[in-house]
Design an enzyme around this catalytic site. Sequence first.
Site, PDB file in Angstrom:
ATOM      1  N   LYS A 159       0.859  -1.190   0.000  1.00 17.07           N
ATOM      2  CA  LYS A 159       0.000   0.000   0.000  1.00 17.07           C
ATOM      3  C   LYS A 159       0.897   1.242   0.000  1.00 17.07           C
ATOM      4  O   LYS A 159       1.781   1.378   0.859  1.00 17.07           O
ATOM      5  CB  LYS A 159      -0.881  -0.052   1.252  1.00 17.07           C
TER       6      LYS A 159
HETATM    7  O1  G3P Z   1      -7.664   1.987   5.387  1.00 17.05           O
HETATM    8  C1  G3P Z   1      -7.949   3.300   5.036  1.00 17.05           C
HETATM    9  C2  G3P Z   1      -9.322   3.809   5.400  1.00 17.05           C
HETATM   10  O2  G3P Z   1     -10.279   2.822   5.278  1.00 17.05           O
HETATM   11  C3  G3P Z   1      -9.385   4.613   6.672  1.00 17.05           C
HETATM   12  O3  G3P Z   1     -10.697   4.848   7.118  1.00 17.05           O
HETATM   13  O4  G3P Z   1     -12.284   5.594   8.858  1.00 17.05           O
HETATM   14  O5  G3P Z   1      -9.837   6.168   9.082  1.00 17.05           O
HETATM   15  O6  G3P Z   1     -11.263   7.275   7.369  1.00 17.05           O
HETATM   16  P1  G3P Z   1     -11.031   6.030   8.160  1.00 17.05           P
END
Ligand code: G3P
Length: 220
Positions: free
Chosen positions: A87
């Site tokens: 990633k």
């Molecule tokens: O893995 C990246 C993403 O899904 C992060 O989500 O909830 O931290 O915006 P969030």
Amino acid sequence: MKFFIDTASLAQIKEAKDLGILDGVTTNPSLMAQEGISGQINIINHYKAICDIVDGDVSAEVISTDFRGMVEEGKRLADLAPNIVVKVPMIKEGIKAISYFTEIGIRTNCTLVFSAGQAILAAKAGATYLSPFIGRIDDLNWDGIGLIAEIAEIYAVQGYDTEILAASIRNSKHIVDAAKAGADVITSPLGPILALLNHPLTDIGLQKFLADHAKAAQNA
Ligand code: G3P
């Protein structure tokens, strides 16, 4: 549409796997930190533990932000297991690294994507997955699902192979809407995935079936 779980929690990964619907896992440095995983050796061991649980793709994020660092880190991560996807953040050095990984056959997930322009660049570089963060866009009163639809249209018109991985999912409606908008994959915490199960008419209907069955048994 594939279902990935967005967590570094081994317990939650196992719970999702037991449902029989799990196609992969995504992690990020914040999710690893939430599980108290730090230090290179612990991080590597944790990725190995995740790969022991799931056969599907597991996204492991680089911490470096320069090309050389990303390449070194990415190669080390990719060597851990055949299902590791490296990633890489959507920055200039990241696009260079994705292009290089594409050339040498290492699969990538381009993360922190917030615009259609970024999506085009990642596809041109050959990213395996593209992660637009729909929840974080919605947090700013923009339209996260609208972005998924826009990227899906561009990728279809241009014939790009990069898979759209809708990330930053906050609720089960995001999952349904991402499916409608053309996401190839969603990655979600366990909560919104389990919330897809919920409907009060299912609960009422099941109660009635069981009550009728019990009544019939009493009358027999
Ligand atoms: O893995 C990246 C993403 O899904 C992060 O989500 O909830 O931290 O915006 P969030």
